[in-house]
Design an enzyme around this catalytic site. Structure first.
Site, short mmCIF file in Angstrom:
data_model
loop_
_atom_site.label_atom_id
_atom_site.label_comp_id
_atom_site.label_asym_id
_atom_site.label_seq_id
_atom_site.Cartn_x
_atom_site.Cartn_y
_atom_site.Cartn_z
N ASP A 1 16.74 30.98 34.52
CA ASP A 1 16.67 31.85 35.71
C ASP A 1 16.83 31.11 37.03
O ASP A 1 16.48 31.64 38.09
CB ASP A 1 15.35 32.62 35.72
N GLU A 2 17.36 29.91 37.00
CA GLU A 2 17.55 29.18 38.26
C GLU A 2 18.75 28.26 38.15
O GLU A 2 19.12 27.80 37.06
CB GLU A 2 16.30 28.38 38.63
N ASP B 1 16.74 30.85 42.72
CA ASP B 1 15.70 31.12 41.72
C ASP B 1 15.45 32.62 41.65
O ASP B 1 15.20 33.27 42.67
CB ASP B 1 14.42 30.39 42.13
#
Length: 404
Positions: free
Chosen positions: A107-108, A11
């Protein structure tokens, strides 16, 4: 005997804010928030930097409320092209590690490094990934290492920013169970309140909760079984690189003629979309193990949130149970909504998965047998008189739910 998988959850910490710092290094060390800078300061904060978070400023907080906590915050206008660019760099790098990657969001990501770890120590691999992303791409990350996606996700949240955490099943009583219930992935603000109202305040109390009937009445049977399994470290949520491929998902969305704020009207639209998605699944003899919702507001800010299940489903009633829960958790009060969507993925053959449905110690076998008999009766009637003679789904009648 199948060996345990090694799953990474990676993350990027405060992603939008991190991208803004890369774009403008003069902002480093300052309390910035990424949000639309309107005159009335009524915009929602998409991402606060860690300097801003030190003042208690959080994601989804209104800008005007953030100013009350810190009058020195710097509001930075969102730049979606910038974020997309750094997201692509992030995933391009991860693809050099393994092809077994499932995007969690922009974003992860989840990585199945089981095969890679045969040649490289998992902890050293995690350290290499984290240091490279930070030193080469200026992206700070937290990593969780575990035997399934749920535990990996929980582990990555335990040390932020720039943390690496290993969470083994044998350690959940010490590391997972003491956590407050609102810290559990899948438990949002409203579910948190519902669980606390029936005496569940920690993940451990959920894992060992004995009154299953009350729990199912409180948050629904499907959601209950999934959360209890997760709380006990049990999940068969494999990393699926094709999760968001069009061919492996069935979805439907609707754009309103005018922005909507009436939650009853929005939910009615979600029910209609759910019926459509359910019918498409059933017609294709498919069931889904991931159910999700998409919301786009009047500023064209779009979020997608999903819930993974241990057992696949395709009935409208079961799907909407999860859709409504997701909406209640993630809809910000008084937000104008432009578009809503319902999606399903991790699809499998309904005829095959029916025979292998996982009945746990928490299932009522009698109820499961009754449901199966009902399905068989419906199937026989439809075979004799046509598919349209009986339909299961959500119908609106004088504002109440009715199952037909």
């Amino acid at each position: 005997m199948q060996t345990s998988r090694i799953i990474f959850h990676i993350d990027i910490n405060a992603f939008y804010a991190a991208c803004e710092l890369i774009n403008d290094p003069s902002l480093k060390g300052k309390p910035i928030v990424v949000a639309h800078n309107d005159v009335l300061r009524k915009s929602i904060i998409l991402s606060p930097s860690y300097e801003a978070r030190a003042y208690g400023i959080k994601t989804t907080m209104l800008v005007r409320d953030a100013y009350n906590l810190c009058d020195k915050i710097i509001v930075v206008e969102p730049k979606m092209d910038l974020y997309q660019k750094h997201s692509e760099l992030f995933f391009s790098f991860l693809e050099k590690i393994t092809t077994q990657i499932e995007a969690g969001s922009i974003d992860e990501a989840f990585l199945d490094v089981t095969e890679v770890a045969k040649k490289s120590d998992p902890i050293r691999l995690a350290q290499f990934i984290q240091s490279t992303l930070y030193n080469k791409y200026q992206l700070p990350t937290s990593l969780g290492i575990a035997p399934n996606k749920f535990l990996a996700k929980m582990a990555s949240n335990m040390k932020k920013p720039l943390g690496i955490t290993i969470l083994r099943k044998r350690e959940i009583d010490k590391l997972l169970w003491p956590l407050e219930i609102n810290k559990m992935y899948g438990v949002g603000k409203k579910t948190n309140l519902k669980l606390r109202n029936i005496g569940i305040n920690t993940i451990g109390e959920l894992a060992n909760y004995s009154n299953l009937n009350l729990l199912e009445k409180t948050i629904g049977p499907t959601f209950s079984k999934t959360l209890i399994a997760w709380a006990n470290g049990v999940a068969d949520d494999i990393v699926d690189p094709t999760k968001y491929d069009e061919i492996s998902s069935i979805s439907n969305s609707h754009t309103f003629d005018h922005d909507q704020i009436d939650t009853l009207f929005i939910k009615k639209s979600l029910k209609s979309l759910t019926n459509t998605v359910s019918n498409r699944l059933i017609k294709r003899d498919l069931k889904a193990k991931t159910i999700g919702i998409t919301l786009r507001d009047s500023n064209f800010h779009t979020i997608s949130r999903s819930q993974s299940l241990n057992n696949p489903i395709n009935e409208a009633l079961e799907i909407y149970e999860i859709i409504e829960e997701l909406f209640d958790e993630h809809y910000e009060e008084n937000t104008l909504i432009r578009l809503v969507g319902v999606f399903t993925n991790r699809l499998s053959d309904a005829n095959k998965v029916e025979d292998f449905q996982q009945l746990s110690i928490f299932d009522n076998l009698t109820e499961a047998e009754k449901e199966n008999k009902i399905k068989n009766i419906l199937s026989n009637v439809q075979t004799r008189f046509g598919d349209d003679i009986i339909k299961k789904g959500y119908y609106e009648y004088k504002g109440e739910k009715e199952k037909k």
